[in-house]
Design an enzyme around this catalytic site. Sequence first.
Site, mmCIF file in Angstrom:
data_model
loop_
_atom_site.group_PDB
_atom_site.id
_atom_site.type_symbol
_atom_site.label_atom_id
_atom_site.label_comp_id
_atom_site.label_asym_id
_atom_site.label_seq_id
_atom_site.Cartn_x
_atom_site.Cartn_y
_atom_site.Cartn_z
ATOM 1 C CB ILE A 56 18.313 14.070 7.409
ATOM 2 C CG1 ILE A 56 19.620 14.609 7.349
ATOM 3 C CG2 ILE A 56 17.152 14.616 6.558
ATOM 4 C CD1 ILE A 56 20.420 14.755 6.083
ATOM 5 C CB CYS A 57 17.399 16.299 12.551
ATOM 6 S SG CYS A 57 18.668 15.647 13.366
ATOM 7 C CE LYS A 58 22.361 23.312 13.536
ATOM 8 N NZ LYS A 58 23.134 23.515 12.395
ATOM 9 C CB THR A 84 21.007 19.346 7.210
ATOM 10 O OG1 THR A 84 19.745 18.484 7.196
ATOM 11 C CG2 THR A 84 21.154 20.384 6.205
#
Length: 96
Positions: A56-58, A84
Amino acid sequence: MQEVTVNQVPEDAQLIDVREADEYSEIRAKGAISIPMSEIVGRVEEIDQDRDIYLICKAGGRSRQVGEYLEQRGIDVINVAGGTDGWIAAGLPTEQ
């Protein structure tokens, strides 16, 4: 590379957050482990390859890039689409 929505991530998932430390410290998916994209090469051994690996990232772009890197090395991963931002928008549990 498999991709799932934020709502498809199991509660007890091995969730690797590839955002940088300052982003991770602001807010993160509950239970996410920080291994920033900039450090992934030197920290691959910290990932438990016997469990599903969710990245997961932004928003999903950096985690996809890290996923491509890992898959080129024979490590199967699952990208979390929406990242996120999507996690927060869905009202899923977070930590600060």
